[in-house]
Design a protein around this motif. Structure first.
Motif, PDB file in Angstrom:
ATOM      1  N   THR A  25       0.781  -1.142   0.021  1.00 32.10           N
ATOM      2  CA  THR A  25       0.127   0.016   0.157  1.00 32.10           C
ATOM      3  C   THR A  25       0.983   1.289   0.097  1.00 32.10           C
ATOM      4  N   GLY A  26       0.315   2.444   0.002  1.00 31.79           N
ATOM      5  CA  GLY A  26       0.896   3.725   0.024  1.00 31.79           C
ATOM      6  C   GLY A  26       1.184   4.290  -1.232  1.00 31.79           C
ATOM      7  N   LYS A  27       1.391   5.471  -1.428  1.00 36.35           N
ATOM      8  CA  LYS A  27       1.410   6.357  -2.541  1.00 36.35           C
ATOM      9  C   LYS A  27       2.267   6.007  -3.561  1.00 36.35           C
ATOM     10  N   THR A  28       3.548   5.246  -3.049  1.00 40.34           N
ATOM     11  CA  THR A  28       4.756   4.769  -3.930  1.00 40.34           C
ATOM     12  C   THR A  28       4.574   3.226  -3.624  1.00 40.34           C
ATOM     13  N   CYS A  29       3.587   2.649  -3.158  1.00 38.50           N
ATOM     14  CA  CYS A  29       3.560   1.066  -2.973  1.00 38.50           C
ATOM     15  C   CYS A  29       4.638   0.436  -2.260  1.00 38.50           C
ATOM     16  N   ASN A  30       5.181   1.263  -1.389  1.00 39.17           N
ATOM     17  CA  ASN A  30       6.622   0.963  -0.529  1.00 39.17           C
ATOM     18  C   ASN A  30       6.135   0.630   0.598  1.00 39.17           C
ATOM     19  N   GLN A  31       4.980   0.547   1.190  1.00 40.95           N
ATOM     20  CA  GLN A  31       4.644  -0.139   2.658  1.00 40.95           C
ATOM     21  C   GLN A  31       3.757  -1.286   2.571  1.00 40.95           C
ATOM     22  N   ASP A  32       4.210  -2.232   3.430  1.00 48.47           N
ATOM     23  CA  ASP A  32       3.651  -3.536   3.526  1.00 48.47           C
ATOM     24  C   ASP A  32       2.131  -3.085   4.044  1.00 48.47           C
ATOM     25  N   LEU A  33       1.192  -3.918   3.578  1.00 51.68           N
ATOM     26  CA  LEU A  33      -0.170  -3.905   4.086  1.00 51.68           C
ATOM     27  C   LEU A  33      -0.274  -5.085   5.077  1.00 51.68           C
ATOM     28  N   ASN A  34      -0.745  -4.594   6.357  1.00 52.78           N
ATOM     29  CA  ASN A  34      -1.018  -5.336   7.365  1.00 52.78           C
ATOM     30  C   ASN A  34      -2.367  -6.097   7.293  1.00 52.78           C
ATOM     31  N   GLU A  35      -2.433  -7.131   6.596  1.00 53.96           N
ATOM     32  CA  GLU A  35      -3.518  -7.824   6.224  1.00 53.96           C
ATOM     33  C   GLU A  35      -4.331  -8.269   7.465  1.00 53.96           C
ATOM     34  N   CYS A  36      -3.620  -8.491   8.582  1.00 58.93           N
ATOM     35  CA  CYS A  36      -4.112  -8.961  10.018  1.00 58.93           C
ATOM     36  C   CYS A  36      -5.026  -7.939  10.433  1.00 58.93           C
ATOM     37  N   GLY A  37      -4.945  -6.631  10.094  1.00 58.60           N
ATOM     38  CA  GLY A  37      -5.749  -5.648  10.520  1.00 58.60           C
ATOM     39  C   GLY A  37      -7.039  -5.298   9.708  1.00 58.60           C
ATOM     40  N   LEU A  38      -7.182  -6.120   8.592  1.00 59.74           N
ATOM     41  CA  LEU A  38      -8.346  -5.850   7.792  1.00 59.74           C
ATOM     42  C   LEU A  38      -9.629  -6.551   8.216  1.00 59.74           C
ATOM     43  N   LYS A  39     -10.732  -5.860   7.933  1.00 60.53           N
ATOM     44  CA  LYS A  39     -12.092  -6.442   8.369  1.00 60.53           C
ATOM     45  C   LYS A  39     -12.774  -6.788   7.055  1.00 60.53           C
ATOM     46  N   PRO A  40     -13.142  -8.246   6.883  1.00 56.91           N
ATOM     47  CA  PRO A  40     -13.090  -9.122   7.891  1.00 56.91           C
ATOM     48  C   PRO A  40     -11.832  -9.466   8.032  1.00 56.91           C
ATOM     49  N   PRO A  42      -8.685 -11.919   7.832  1.00 59.35           N
ATOM     50  CA  PRO A  42      -8.250 -13.151   6.897  1.00 59.35           C
ATOM     51  C   PRO A  42      -8.327 -14.462   7.400  1.00 59.35           C
ATOM     52  N   CYS A  43      -7.839 -14.617   8.874  1.00 57.23           N
ATOM     53  CA  CYS A  43      -7.610 -15.696   9.512  1.00 57.23           C
ATOM     54  C   CYS A  43      -8.656 -16.027  10.451  1.00 57.23           C
ATOM     55  N   GLU A  44      -9.045 -17.197  10.650  1.00 58.07           N
ATOM     56  CA  GLU A  44     -10.019 -17.406  11.812  1.00 58.07           C
ATOM     57  C   GLU A  44      -9.624 -17.443  13.217  1.00 58.07           C
ATOM     58  N   HIS A  45      -8.549 -17.728  13.611  1.00 55.06           N
ATOM     59  CA  HIS A  45      -7.836 -17.683  14.673  1.00 55.06           C
ATOM     60  C   HIS A  45      -6.836 -16.827  15.080  1.00 55.06           C
ATOM     61  N   ARG A  46      -5.558 -17.177  14.621  1.00 57.71           N
ATOM     62  CA  ARG A  46      -4.380 -16.119  14.708  1.00 57.71           C
ATOM     63  C   ARG A  46      -3.994 -15.786  13.263  1.00 57.71           C
ATOM     64  N   CYS A  47      -3.483 -14.396  13.266  1.00 58.49           N
ATOM     65  CA  CYS A  47      -2.836 -13.971  12.005  1.00 58.49           C
ATOM     66  C   CYS A  47      -1.412 -13.384  12.241  1.00 58.49           C
ATOM     67  N   MET A  48      -0.256 -13.661  11.106  1.00 62.40           N
ATOM     68  CA  MET A  48       0.952 -13.214  11.339  1.00 62.40           C
ATOM     69  C   MET A  48       1.059 -12.416  10.099  1.00 62.40           C
ATOM     70  N   ASN A  49       1.502 -11.053  10.117  1.00 61.43           N
ATOM     71  CA  ASN A  49       1.812 -10.365   9.147  1.00 61.43           C
ATOM     72  C   ASN A  49       3.157 -10.572   8.667  1.00 61.43           C
ATOM     73  N   THR A  50       3.354 -10.741   7.287  1.00 59.06           N
ATOM     74  CA  THR A  50       4.779 -10.892   6.946  1.00 59.06           C
ATOM     75  C   THR A  50       4.928  -9.772   5.737  1.00 59.06           C
ATOM     76  N   HIS A  51       6.263  -9.825   5.189  1.00 63.22           N
ATOM     77  CA  HIS A  51       6.471  -8.841   4.026  1.00 63.22           C
ATOM     78  C   HIS A  51       5.346  -9.093   2.915  1.00 63.22           C
ATOM     79  N   GLY A  52       4.300  -8.275   2.480  1.00 68.17           N
ATOM     80  CA  GLY A  52       3.559  -8.468   1.405  1.00 68.17           C
ATOM     81  C   GLY A  52       2.789  -9.415   1.532  1.00 68.17           C
ATOM     82  N   SER A  53       2.491 -10.248   2.530  1.00 69.91           N
ATOM     83  CA  SER A  53       1.527 -11.187   2.766  1.00 69.91           C
ATOM     84  C   SER A  53       1.313 -11.395   4.246  1.00 69.91           C
ATOM     85  N   TYR A  54       0.666 -12.689   4.429  1.00 76.14           N
ATOM     86  CA  TYR A  54       0.396 -12.947   5.819  1.00 76.14           C
ATOM     87  C   TYR A  54       0.226 -14.404   6.038  1.00 76.14           C
TER      88      TYR A  54
END
Length: 197
Positions: A25-40, A42-54
């Protein structure tokens, strides 16, 4: 289409408009998107954010299913895995949520793989490897700084003589070198360049 500041993890779609690759994400796409903070979530129990994924993992007593949900498993509960487990042909195996982690000697907890010391990480010229838990990143070598030049990010030599970050003596000249600098005593003075008399 030209993007003056570039699109680090994305494509330039119009004048200074970036379309980010998934996970960024970001204006120049240089920031990692924290998918774990999205609604809904993405994981039923626990989520671990990784660089460019989760990564998803389950609480004890549950195992991760291919669709990311967590299914009850009494055998998994008995194994007591740190990050959930999977059952393959009746065998219970603990899982680690990242390729930069490996199962420890007890077969239940995950320990970090130091990609920098094992040589798994390859950093380009002028960059050094920094290990993190479950991953690594490449940082500019000392004497270099990250700058956006010719449509990409590069590690560029810091001119210590211009930025005034040298420690040369008052009676010495500063000479910039690749990744460093040198000090030379002015005419009529002698010494190391850091001390001139």
């Amino acid at each position: 289409a030209t993007c003056g500041h570039g699109c680090k993890y994305g494509e330039c779609m119009g004048p200074n408009k970036c379309k980010c690759f998934p996970g960024f994400t970001g204006k120049t796409c240089n920031q990692d998107l924290n998918e774990c903070g999205l609604k809904p979530r993405p994981c039923e129990h626990r989520c671990m954010n990784t660089h460019g994924s989760y990564k998803c993992y389950c609480l004890n007593g549950y195992m991760l299913m291919p669709d990311g949900t967590c299914a009850s498993s009494r055998t998994c509960a008995m194994v007591n895995c740190q990050y959930g487990c999977e059952e393959v042909k009746g065998q219970v195996q603990c899982l680690c949520p990242s390729g930069g982690l490996q199962l420890g000697p007890n077969g239940r907890t995950c320990i970090d793989i130091d990609e920098c010391s094992t040589g798994k990480a390859v950093c380009s010229y002028n960059r050094r490897c920094i290990n993190t838990f479950g991953s690594f990143y490449c940082k500019c070598q000392l004497g270099y700084e990250l700058k956006y030049t010719s449509s990409r990010y590069n590690c560029v030599d810091v001119n210590e003589c211009v930025t005034n970050t040298h420690r040369c003596n008052l009676h010495a000249e500063c000479l910039n070198t690749e990744g460093s600098f040198q000090c030379k005593c002015k005419q009529g003075y002698q010494g190391s360049g850091f001390d001139c008399a």
